[in-house]
Design a protein around this motif. Sequence first.
Motif, PDB file in Angstrom:
ATOM      1  N   UNK A  73      84.083  29.251  67.552  1.00 24.61           N
ATOM      2  CA  UNK A  73      83.990  29.689  66.158  1.00 24.61           C
ATOM      3  C   UNK A  73      82.584  29.381  65.649  1.00 24.61           C
ATOM      4  N   UNK A  74      81.964  30.346  64.952  1.00 20.22           N
ATOM      5  CA  UNK A  74      80.609  30.105  64.461  1.00 20.22           C
ATOM      6  C   UNK A  74      80.639  29.273  63.168  1.00 20.22           C
ATOM      7  N   UNK A  75      79.450  28.940  62.668  1.00 15.79           N
ATOM      8  CA  UNK A  75      79.339  28.070  61.494  1.00 15.79           C
ATOM      9  C   UNK A  75      79.969  28.692  60.253  1.00 15.79           C
ATOM     10  N   UNK A  76      80.080  30.024  60.228  1.00 16.79           N
ATOM     11  CA  UNK A  76      80.694  30.693  59.090  1.00 16.79           C
ATOM     12  C   UNK A  76      82.202  30.838  59.196  1.00 16.79           C
ATOM     13  N   UNK A  77      82.783  30.355  60.312  1.00 18.12           N
ATOM     14  CA  UNK A  77      84.228  30.399  60.487  1.00 18.12           C
ATOM     15  C   UNK A  77      84.753  31.616  61.235  1.00 18.12           C
ATOM     16  N   UNK A  78      83.858  32.437  61.807  1.00 18.99           N
ATOM     17  CA  UNK A  78      84.272  33.629  62.549  1.00 18.99           C
ATOM     18  C   UNK A  78      84.475  33.296  64.021  1.00 18.99           C
ATOM     19  N   UNK A  79      85.621  33.696  64.570  1.00 18.29           N
ATOM     20  CA  UNK A  79      85.884  33.502  65.996  1.00 18.29           C
ATOM     21  C   UNK A  79      84.950  34.410  66.783  1.00 18.29           C
ATOM     22  N   UNK A  80      84.261  33.833  67.779  1.00 22.70           N
ATOM     23  CA  UNK A  80      83.253  34.559  68.546  1.00 22.70           C
ATOM     24  C   UNK A  80      83.575  34.678  70.029  1.00 22.70           C
ATOM     25  N   UNK A  81      84.645  34.004  70.502  1.00 21.33           N
ATOM     26  CA  UNK A  81      84.966  34.100  71.916  1.00 21.33           C
ATOM     27  C   UNK A  81      85.926  33.026  72.366  1.00 21.33           C
ATOM     28  N   UNK A  82      85.986  32.851  73.679  1.00 18.76           N
ATOM     29  CA  UNK A  82      86.891  31.887  74.301  1.00 18.76           C
ATOM     30  C   UNK A  82      86.134  31.093  75.375  1.00 18.76           C
ATOM     31  N   UNK A  83      86.599  29.899  75.635  1.00 20.84           N
ATOM     32  CA  UNK A  83      86.101  29.099  76.745  1.00 20.84           C
ATOM     33  C   UNK A  83      87.201  28.124  77.142  1.00 20.84           C
ATOM     34  N   UNK A  84      87.054  27.476  78.292  1.00 23.88           N
ATOM     35  CA  UNK A  84      88.083  26.540  78.738  1.00 23.88           C
ATOM     36  C   UNK A  84      87.486  25.406  79.562  1.00 23.88           C
ATOM     37  N   UNK A  85      88.262  24.341  79.639  1.00 27.31           N
ATOM     38  CA  UNK A  85      88.186  23.437  80.787  1.00 27.31           C
ATOM     39  C   UNK A  85      89.235  23.992  81.742  1.00 27.31           C
ATOM     40  N   UNK A  86      88.883  24.254  82.984  1.00 25.92           N
ATOM     41  CA  UNK A  86      89.840  24.821  83.925  1.00 25.92           C
ATOM     42  C   UNK A  86      89.711  24.130  85.280  1.00 25.92           C
ATOM     43  N   UNK A  87      90.621  24.481  86.171  1.00 20.26           N
ATOM     44  CA  UNK A  87      90.673  23.810  87.480  1.00 20.26           C
ATOM     45  C   UNK A  87      90.588  22.294  87.282  1.00 20.26           C
ATOM     46  N   UNK A  88      91.379  21.809  86.353  1.00 21.02           N
ATOM     47  CA  UNK A  88      91.356  20.393  85.977  1.00 21.02           C
ATOM     48  C   UNK A  88      91.861  19.531  87.129  1.00 21.02           C
ATOM     49  N   UNK A  89      91.073  18.535  87.478  1.00 20.68           N
ATOM     50  CA  UNK A  89      91.434  17.583  88.534  1.00 20.68           C
ATOM     51  C   UNK A  89      91.425  16.197  87.889  1.00 20.68           C
ATOM     52  N   UNK A  90      92.568  15.818  87.302  1.00 20.21           N
ATOM     53  CA  UNK A  90      92.651  14.558  86.561  1.00 20.21           C
ATOM     54  C   UNK A  90      92.421  13.352  87.458  1.00 20.21           C
ATOM     55  N   UNK A  91      92.940  13.398  88.686  1.00 27.34           N
ATOM     56  CA  UNK A  91      92.805  12.260  89.598  1.00 27.34           C
ATOM     57  C   UNK A  91      91.344  11.953  89.897  1.00 27.34           C
ATOM     58  N   UNK A  92      90.533  12.996  90.022  1.00 28.74           N
ATOM     59  CA  UNK A  92      89.118  12.815  90.349  1.00 28.74           C
ATOM     60  C   UNK A  92      88.195  12.984  89.152  1.00 28.74           C
ATOM     61  N   UNK A  93      88.786  13.145  87.968  1.00 30.83           N
ATOM     62  CA  UNK A  93      88.009  13.273  86.731  1.00 30.83           C
ATOM     63  C   UNK A  93      86.940  14.364  86.859  1.00 30.83           C
ATOM     64  N   UNK A  94      87.409  15.570  87.223  1.00 29.53           N
ATOM     65  CA  UNK A  94      86.533  16.730  87.343  1.00 29.53           C
ATOM     66  C   UNK A  94      87.140  17.887  86.560  1.00 29.53           C
ATOM     67  N   UNK A  95      86.295  18.682  85.918  1.00 29.40           N
ATOM     68  CA  UNK A  95      86.730  19.912  85.265  1.00 29.40           C
ATOM     69  C   UNK A  95      85.691  20.987  85.548  1.00 29.40           C
ATOM     70  N   UNK A  96      86.127  22.220  85.408  1.00 27.24           N
ATOM     71  CA  UNK A  96      85.209  23.350  85.412  1.00 27.24           C
ATOM     72  C   UNK A  96      85.181  23.905  83.998  1.00 27.24           C
ATOM     73  N   UNK A  97      83.998  24.242  83.497  1.00 30.88           N
ATOM     74  CA  UNK A  97      83.877  24.976  82.247  1.00 30.88           C
ATOM     75  C   UNK A  97      83.785  26.435  82.643  1.00 30.88           C
ATOM     76  N   UNK A  98      84.773  27.225  82.215  1.00 35.35           N
ATOM     77  CA  UNK A  98      84.777  28.612  82.652  1.00 35.35           C
ATOM     78  C   UNK A  98      85.698  29.480  81.837  1.00 35.35           C
ATOM     79  N   UNK A  99      85.944  30.686  82.387  1.00 37.80           N
ATOM     80  CA  UNK A  99      86.693  31.720  81.660  1.00 37.80           C
ATOM     81  C   UNK A  99      86.127  31.863  80.253  1.00 37.80           C
ATOM     82  N   UNK A 100      84.790  31.858  80.201  1.00 36.24           N
ATOM     83  CA  UNK A 100      84.061  31.892  78.940  1.00 36.24           C
ATOM     84  C   UNK A 100      83.536  33.296  78.670  1.00 36.24           C
TER      85      UNK A 100
END
Length: 197
Positions: free
Chosen positions: A73-100
């Motif tokens: 969401x931009x500073x004016x409150x307009x939704x501008x897109x999507x992003x994620x933490x994905x391929x989450x590996x909690x045991x190894x404390x790793x994430x991918x930033x993707x599907x953006x």
Amino acid sequence: MSTWPAPVTLTHPLARLEPLLPEHHDALVAAAQDGELWRLWYTVVPSPEGMRAEIQRRLDLQAKGSMLPFVSVDAGGTVRGMTTYMNIDAANRRVEIGSTWTAASVQRSGFNTACKLMLLQHAFETLGCIAVEFRTHFFNQQSRRAIERLGAKLDGVLRHHQKLPDGSLRDTCVYSVIAPDWPAVKAHLQWQLDRPR
């Protein structure tokens, strides 16, 4: 369901990342129409007709503990897109930033840099990640340049890694920022945001 990482809202003067909800549908359709992003062959952005299914897909993956989806969401409150933490590996404390994906009108502005700064800072300073990955299509030069500008290093290329909806095979470039890199990457991102544009 995994409780790591938990849904959170992240804020910056230029942007805000909020947990994805079904109610974001109409605003996300408008954002995707800004540039007709679903027409790009080398990336997967939901079409207006497919947005509801994509929101549900991401929320289903969240329920399984493998994704934490956000709307940007931009500073004016307009939704501008999507992003994620994905391929989450909690045991190894790793994430991918993707599907953006980000609306065309705010690409190559400080908006994406602010979003990545928030995600990386939360990953390293709150979640205690040892590494954060980024992946993109070999031919997505705009995405590759943006990832490299963040300070991520190319780990390698996965040849014929995925079959795309059009039947072509994707070679995937894998990048990462590891915990020892974070202080320099953070300083660089802050410098990018602070310098005159």
